[in-house]
Structure formats: structure tokens, C-alpha cells
Design a protein around this motif. Sequence first.
Motif, PDB file in Angstrom:
ATOM      1  N   ALA A   1     -31.204 -30.955  35.899  1.00 47.25           N
ATOM      2  CA  ALA A   1     -30.241 -31.134  36.989  1.00 47.25           C
ATOM      3  C   ALA A   1     -30.786 -32.190  37.938  1.00 47.25           C
ATOM      4  O   ALA A   1     -32.000 -32.340  38.090  1.00 47.25           O
ATOM      5  N   THR A   2     -29.897 -32.927  38.576  1.00 48.70           N
ATOM      6  CA  THR A   2     -30.345 -33.960  39.508  1.00 48.70           C
ATOM      7  C   THR A   2     -29.543 -33.915  40.801  1.00 48.70           C
ATOM      8  O   THR A   2     -28.342 -33.635  40.793  1.00 48.70           O
ATOM      9  N   SER A   3     -30.234 -34.195  41.888  1.00 49.55           N
ATOM     10  CA  SER A   3     -29.561 -34.340  43.184  1.00 49.55           C
ATOM     11  C   SER A   3     -29.401 -35.827  43.504  1.00 49.55           C
ATOM     12  O   SER A   3     -29.037 -36.195  44.615  1.00 49.55           O
TER      13      SER A   3
ATOM     14  N   TYR B   1     -25.136 -33.015  37.288  1.00 57.00           N
ATOM     15  CA  TYR B   1     -25.210 -33.462  38.682  1.00 57.00           C
ATOM     16  C   TYR B   1     -23.976 -33.009  39.452  1.00 57.00           C
ATOM     17  O   TYR B   1     -22.917 -32.795  38.869  1.00 57.00           O
TER      18      TYR B   1
ATOM     19  N   THR C   1     -22.778 -27.654  43.865  1.00 61.04           N
ATOM     20  CA  THR C   1     -23.919 -28.271  44.546  1.00 61.04           C
ATOM     21  C   THR C   1     -25.067 -28.466  43.560  1.00 61.04           C
ATOM     22  O   THR C   1     -25.017 -27.970  42.423  1.00 61.04           O
ATOM     23  N   PHE C   2     -26.119 -29.154  44.014  1.00 60.01           N
ATOM     24  CA  PHE C   2     -27.302 -29.303  43.160  1.00 60.01           C
ATOM     25  C   PHE C   2     -27.896 -27.941  42.838  1.00 60.01           C
ATOM     26  O   PHE C   2     -28.283 -27.669  41.697  1.00 60.01           O
TER      27      PHE C   2
ATOM     28  N   CYS D   1     -26.078 -26.471  40.081  1.00 67.38           N
ATOM     29  CA  CYS D   1     -26.432 -27.152  38.820  1.00 67.38           C
ATOM     30  C   CYS D   1     -27.769 -26.627  38.303  1.00 67.38           C
ATOM     31  O   CYS D   1     -27.937 -26.356  37.111  1.00 67.38           O
ATOM     32  N   GLN D   2     -28.715 -26.484  39.218  1.00 66.36           N
ATOM     33  CA  GLN D   2     -30.042 -25.977  38.863  1.00 66.36           C
ATOM     34  C   GLN D   2     -29.955 -24.551  38.332  1.00 66.36           C
ATOM     35  O   GLN D   2     -30.670 -24.169  37.400  1.00 66.36           O
TER      36      GLN D   2
ATOM     37  N   ASN E   1     -37.169 -31.785  35.081  1.00 65.11           N
ATOM     38  CA  ASN E   1     -37.300 -31.747  36.541  1.00 65.11           C
ATOM     39  C   ASN E   1     -38.780 -31.699  36.904  1.00 65.11           C
ATOM     40  O   ASN E   1     -39.646 -31.601  36.039  1.00 65.11           O
TER      41      ASN E   1
ATOM     42  N   ILE F   1     -31.109 -29.591  48.898  1.00 67.10           N
ATOM     43  CA  ILE F   1     -31.581 -28.476  48.072  1.00 67.10           C
ATOM     44  C   ILE F   1     -31.997 -27.346  48.999  1.00 67.10           C
ATOM     45  O   ILE F   1     -32.831 -27.530  49.889  1.00 67.10           O
TER      46      ILE F   1
END
Length: 429
Positions: free
Chosen positions: A133-135, A158, A186-187, A190-191, A213, A305
Motif C-alpha cells: 500500500a502507498t500513501s 493507493y 484512506t491509506f 489500504c494498509q 512497505n 497515516i
Amino acid sequence: MKLYNLKDKNEIVNFSQAVKLGLGKKQGLFFPTELPILNKETLKKLLKMDFINRSSKILSILIGDEIKEEFLFKFVKKSFSFPIPKLKKVKKNISCLELFHGPTLAFKDFGARFMAQILSHLNKNEITTILTATSGDTGAAVAHAFYKIKNIRVIILYPKGKISKYQEKLFCTLGKNITTIAIDGTFDECQSLVKEAFNDCELRKITGLNSANSINVSRLLAQICYFFEAYSLIPEKQKKKELIISIPCGNFGNLTAGLLAKSLGLKIKSFIAATNSNDTVPRFLKTGLWNPKNTISTISNAMDISQPNNWIRVEELFKRKNWNLKKLGFGSVSEKETTSTLKELRNLGYVSEPHAAIAFNLLNKKIKKKQFGLFLGTAHPAKFKETVENILQEKINIPKSLLIRDKLPLLSNKLKLNFKKLKEFLLKK
């Protein structure tokens, strides 16, 4: 190198296993069983080396004989084959450590590219699926690091509409073995999907799941290297002062790496954990209560985050080293302050972006005369072109690596925030 699972300390693995697994049982992060301390003579020799040789030596000390030093040197040389970190003076006793001169213009190029080299070396003929996952910046770094690497496919989640245009363009225009998914959420959400995937034994076995990550220890170790480079670049007259490093924090991987550099013996007096309005850690350090709130979207989106994964590693290191967590500097910076700080930096002759501005803001407030401060420049201002130009009311230069992707079509898939749908997608790919 041996590492233990922070959620199940009976699970002990070597470096290779930790890299290939990504996460341990119960979604636990791996942490080194031994924390070596370098003597003064070794430190002195290391700091005289060039970046590639020094980084190779540091990683060899940490990883041990599991991977031969000659191989590590080759991996480091290939991973860090771009301009090394630069120190830019902003004030008399404050400089920016610029870590954004790599292919995706963010500090994450260091860790992602090293992980790609290590995993490619370990992978042999197995099929591996990198799910991450990416922010904002991780996605691009991971995508470019693993692009076209044999037997490795990459799936990047994302938050739809919550990263900058250029961040999205950098990793959602590649194709080949890189698949990107815009998630309605949101991130942190996703995470959570990534963690749920790792909890699914069937999915994990069929797809050969791994994560890129900063929870993956290979990325973390690579990031230690540029803290040593930073110290080697500090002018001699400033080295006599106490060194304070302010870090813009999202998932807290960069802070963890910096603390591990200090643990090795690097002369760092203290750190400042700088966050935006998503201030779970600053509130925790102030009150002792861990109380994540709903994630807020900000102009420093890579830090949006609320439940940082690496914080558990920070706590473990302080416990292991018998350091006082209350001595860790911290603070959060509002949107209004971030905007005014970008203008302040511009007036000082330095064009920056929101994440670094937050780190500078807190460093500038807390630094003392007897100290020398560094704040980390984690991304190129051009990645936040619209935001920075709107605030500063001036045009900024766009590097070629961004311009060539500007007109390429986005190749992203779109999914609702639903694990069942994600699992179906992963099994079909």
C-alpha cells in the motif's frame, strides 16, 4: 543475521527468510536479535569511505555472512546508482538532507531498489507477488525498483484521489509486471487490506505474497546508510555541535532507520518525530494513550497515516537500548503552519515541499545554539507541483523523469474497499 517476530518472539528467522516473508505470524514485524555497536576506530574508517563502499560495509556488518560481502557490494552499487544524498544549507545551523535525487524523486528509492536486488537474488525460480500500500511515494519507488524483474509481480494499492497527480503518474503508467489499484478509502484502509491478505493462508500460499512497505526489513536496513552519509557531509566546524535530526514521519520507517544508525554508534544527539495533523504518535508521547483517530487528508499526503506500522519497532529499540522514550523530540504541524513554513523556507532561498517543511518547522522551533540540525528532504517539490506553486505563487522546474510520464495514460484498476473483491482480483491476475 537473526530476527524475531515482535508479536510472537518464538518465531526467529534469518535475514533471507525475513525478506521473503515480509511479515511474520500474527502480522508481526521482524526485529534484529543483535544490535551491534561499532567502535570509534571502525566508525572513523567508515566515515572516510565513499557512499557505496561504506553502505556495503554497514549492511555486511548487520546482515553477516548470510550474503557474501562481494554480492552485497554489487547489490548496493546497482541499487544506489543515482546521485547520492546532498546537504543544502538553509540557515547557519540548519541544513536539509536531500534524499530525492533518485529515479522516482523520493527517499524511498534507496530501500525499494535494495529490496528488489535482494529479493531477485533470493527468489530463484519462485513466483512472488509483492502486495503493498502507498500513501504516495512508496508506490513509485517500489514499482520502478521491481519493473520488469523476472518472476516478480507487483500489486500496489493507493487511496483514490488522495495522492498528487505526479505521484500517481510515476507508478500508474508502467504496466508490464506492475499493477496498480485505486481504492475508495484512506491509506490506513489500504494498509488494512494488505494485512488482511497476509492473514489469508490460502491467498498467501497460492500467490507467494510479500510486502515492500517499510515493514520489510531489507528496506529498513538500506535506509540506515544515508544517515552515515549525512554525518560524513556535515562541515567539520558543525560536527563539534550536538546533531539533531528532524524527520517527517508517516509510517515511521525513516525514524526507525535513523535510530538504528544511532544504535550502531553514529553521533546523533536526538531526533524529532514530525507529523502533520495525523498526530497519533505526538499525542501518545504527550499523554501515554494510544488513540488513533480517523485519517485526515492533508497537503503532506505521504504522512496521512494514523496507525504507523513501524512505531512498534521504535518502542522495541528504545526498550532494548534502555533509552528514555520521553527524550524523543516530537510535534505536529497544522496545514496553516505548513503553508507558512513553505513561504518561510522560500524567503530563506530554499524551495521545498510540505513534508520537509513540517520537519523544518519543528526543528527550527526546538534547536539550540550549541546544536546543528538536519531536516530530511524526502521528496522533490515537483511531485507536489500544484500545491507548491499555489502556495509560493511561482513556477517550479519539473524534472525530466516526471515530464516524460505526464502525457502517459493511467493504467490503474479501481476497487471498492472490500477484501473479497481484492482477493478475487489477486487470484485472477
